[in-house]
Design an enzyme around this catalytic site. Structure first.
Site, PDB file in Angstrom:
ATOM      1  CG  ASP A  52      -1.673  -1.302   1.381  1.00  0.00           C
ATOM      2  OD1 ASP A  52      -2.601  -1.530   0.606  1.00  0.00           O
ATOM      3  OD2 ASP A  52      -1.301  -2.107   2.256  1.00  0.00           O
ATOM      4  CD  GLU A  81      -1.567  -2.628  -6.838  1.00  0.00           C
ATOM      5  OE1 GLU A  81      -2.470  -3.195  -6.208  1.00  0.00           O
ATOM      6  OE2 GLU A  81      -1.722  -1.516  -7.373  1.00  0.00           O
TER       7      GLU A  81
HETATM    8  O1  TRH Z   1       4.465  -6.124   0.518  1.00  0.00           O
HETATM    9  P1  TRH Z   1       3.423  -6.635  -0.392  1.00  0.00           P
HETATM   10  O2  TRH Z   1       2.962  -7.986  -0.128  1.00  0.00           O
HETATM   11  O3  TRH Z   1       2.246  -5.652  -0.349  1.00  0.00           O
HETATM   12  C1  TRH Z   1       0.885  -5.716  -0.526  1.00  0.00           C
HETATM   13  C2  TRH Z   1       0.165  -5.518   0.772  1.00  0.00           C
HETATM   14  O4  TRH Z   1       0.154  -6.744   1.467  1.00  0.00           O
HETATM   15  C3  TRH Z   1      -1.213  -5.057   0.526  1.00  0.00           C
HETATM   16  O5  TRH Z   1      -1.955  -4.980   1.707  1.00  0.00           O
HETATM   17  C4  TRH Z   1      -1.860  -5.935  -0.459  1.00  0.00           C
HETATM   18  O6  TRH Z   1      -3.128  -5.531  -0.642  1.00  0.00           O
HETATM   19  C5  TRH Z   1      -1.048  -5.885  -1.723  1.00  0.00           C
HETATM   20  O7  TRH Z   1       0.238  -6.405  -1.439  1.00  0.00           O
HETATM   21  C6  TRH Z   1      -1.661  -6.607  -2.868  1.00  0.00           C
HETATM   22  O8  TRH Z   1       3.970  -6.586  -1.931  1.00  0.00           O
HETATM   23  P2  TRH Z   1       4.259  -5.376  -2.921  1.00  0.00           P
HETATM   24  O9  TRH Z   1       2.981  -4.790  -3.407  1.00  0.00           O
HETATM   25  O10 TRH Z   1       5.156  -5.878  -3.921  1.00  0.00           O
HETATM   26  O11 TRH Z   1       4.993  -4.279  -2.061  1.00  0.00           O
HETATM   27  C7  TRH Z   1       6.317  -4.393  -1.651  1.00  0.00           C
HETATM   28  C8  TRH Z   1       6.954  -3.031  -1.661  1.00  0.00           C
HETATM   29  O12 TRH Z   1       8.183  -3.063  -0.976  1.00  0.00           O
HETATM   30  C9  TRH Z   1       7.255  -2.542  -3.062  1.00  0.00           C
HETATM   31  O13 TRH Z   1       6.988  -1.158  -3.171  1.00  0.00           O
HETATM   32  C10 TRH Z   1       8.753  -2.751  -3.205  1.00  0.00           C
HETATM   33  C11 TRH Z   1       9.197  -2.503  -1.797  1.00  0.00           C
HETATM   34  N1  TRH Z   1      10.484  -3.098  -1.434  1.00  0.00           N
HETATM   35  C12 TRH Z   1      11.532  -2.254  -1.147  1.00  0.00           C
HETATM   36  O14 TRH Z   1      11.402  -1.015  -1.239  1.00  0.00           O
HETATM   37  N2  TRH Z   1      12.706  -2.812  -0.764  1.00  0.00           N
HETATM   38  C13 TRH Z   1      12.906  -4.146  -0.682  1.00  0.00           C
HETATM   39  O15 TRH Z   1      14.008  -4.604  -0.318  1.00  0.00           O
HETATM   40  C14 TRH Z   1      11.817  -5.005  -1.015  1.00  0.00           C
HETATM   41  C15 TRH Z   1      12.009  -6.491  -0.944  1.00  0.00           C
HETATM   42  C16 TRH Z   1      10.621  -4.441  -1.376  1.00  0.00           C
END
Ligand code: TRH
Length: 390
Positions: free
Chosen positions: A27, A285
């Site tokens: 999010d 996402e």
């Molecule tokens: O973390 P996620 O699983 O996020 C979400 C939430 O769970 C949300 O509630 C749900 O509805 C949605 O998924 C579908 O996965 P996502 O979306 O990939 O987000 C991870 C974020 O973290 C992304 O912006 C990349 C960032 N990130 C970093 O900045 N540094 C890192 O080292 C990593 C591994 C990720």
């Protein structure tokens, strides 16, 4: 510029982006990228209002954290509170993922007589119904205000995908520059890949299929390195490797596979990790979208939803992939692999077959990324919507 000039109120119309963190990082990750793009690519004055501003610092380079101070920051960050109200300059209000505005804020929107655009930004899905719902307007029963529903998506009939200006050029410069890649790996305490070694980023939720894939890599003839950022997959990989992998930089070797724990890194560096790997195992996402822009083979683990609704999203993504590229046979293999990765057959996927298909998958993912890059861009779609509203 004098200090007086720097503190003068910003004359531009303001966009307020509201984000409540449900869990994990998606999010806030999506909202951070959206706010950056609105501010930098569209010169909009943005306020990001969130209940967990501290998560933003994990996604910033250490040098940029200082730049998030009020002067010179790309956008303002405000901690969510019930007393918040719109500013006189607030022109657009984005409620991310149906997070519901503070009551006093929406009441003020209804009572102060100013014309504003109220947008609900939905979650990403490749399902076909999204096109029919993108842009629909719903009138609030009590406040009498209209809210527009914006759906990100993979086709021209949706709001598109976030893709900030210059992203693909930065990616291409990085992937064409062995020194930049070596420096990146060195920053994680690793040498650049040597010989036939292939690198994988594993950023997922707990996943039985990940164990099956690690087993296949460990038994392979050529070497693999799986890089696991600190989060839920890291715990699972440590248990599989029989090693605590307690600190960033810790590694373990099982057969042909080395697993390495790395820190949770700034979003820009995470992008570089995706650009530098031969296979990206992503989730949620935002990392899905970034894996698409990385244009490297990827598998996506969907965020589990009640009644297995996420499995429809998985199938829809595979269908979108088939539409975007489609060399004979590959989309079918990809759908089975995606489904196995999401647990539809107990995780017993044909992972040996999948790894053999990586070169074909690499070419197809590159083509899909090119197709998507000429489609709508989400921040730009929101800006167009705001122009149509005045
Ligand atoms: O973390 P996620 O699983 O996020 C979400 C939430 O769970 C949300 O509630 C749900 O509805 C949605 O998924 C579908 O996965 P996502 O979306 O990939 O987000 C991870 C974020 O973290 C992304 O912006 C990349 C960032 N990130 C970093 O900045 N540094 C890192 O080292 C990593 C591994 C990720």
């Amino acid at each position: 510029m004098s200090a007086l000039a720097e503190t003068r109120p910003d004359p531009r119309p303001t966009w307020d982006v509201f984000c409540r963190v449900v869990d994990n990082f998606g999010d806030i990750g999506v909202c951070r990228r959206l706010c950056l793009s609105l501010a930098r690519d569209h010169d909009i004055a943005v306020r990001l209002i969130t209940d967990q501003p501290e998560l933003l610092q994990r996604m910033d380079e250490p040098t940029a954290i200082a730049a998030e101070s009020p002067i010179g920051a790309p956008f303002r960050v405000i901690r969510w509170c019930s007393s918040l109200i719109p500013e006189a300059t607030t022109a657009v209000v984005i409620e991310a993922f149906a997070c519901e505005l503070p009551e006093g804020y929406s009441r003020q929107m209804a009572s102060d007589g100013r014309r504003r655009l109220w947008i609900n930004l939905e979650y990403l899905s490749a399902e076909p119904w999204v096109e029919g719902c993108h842009g629909l307007v719903s009138r609030h029963p009590e406040l009498g205000l209209d809210k527009v529903f914006v759906f990100p998506g993979f086709t021209g009939g949706t709001g598109g995908l976030l893709r900030e200006s210059g992203l693909l050029a930065r990616r291409d410069a990085f992937t064409a520059d062995p020194d930049a890649q070596a420096a990146f790996w060195q920053g994680l305490g690793l040498d650049a890949p040597a010989g036939a070694e292939r690198r994988v980023c594993l950023f997922g939720y707990e996943n039985p299929a990940a164990i099956a894939l690690l087993d296949v890599m460990a038994g392979d003839e050529s070497p693999w390195t799986v890089v696991v950022p600190e989060d839920r997959s890291a715990t699972q990989v440590a248990a599989w490797a029989g090693s605590p992998l307690a600190r960033p930089g810790d590694s373990a070797v099982v057969g042909a596979l080395r697993v390495v724990r790395v820190p949770f890194m700034a979003q820009d560096r995470f992008d570089q990790l995706l650009w530098a790997c031969d296979l990206n195992l992503v989730r949620g996402e935002d990392s899905l979208v970034r894996a698409l822009w990385a244009a490297r083979p990827f598998l996506w683990q969907a965020y589990v939803q009640p009644d297995d609704a996420h499995l429809d999203k998985v199938a829809a993504l595979a269908t979108a992939f088939a539409r975007g590229v489609a060399p004979a046979g590959l989309p079918g293999t990809y759908l089975s692999s995606l489904q196995a990765w999401n647990g539809t057959d107990g995780g017993e996927g044909d992972w040996t077959g999948f790894l053999h298909k990586l070169p074909a998958l690499a070419a197809a993912t590159r083509r899909w990324s090119e197709v998507l890059a000429v489609g709508p861009e989400l921040a730009g779609s929101l800006v167009e919507l705001s122009k149509a509203h005045v």
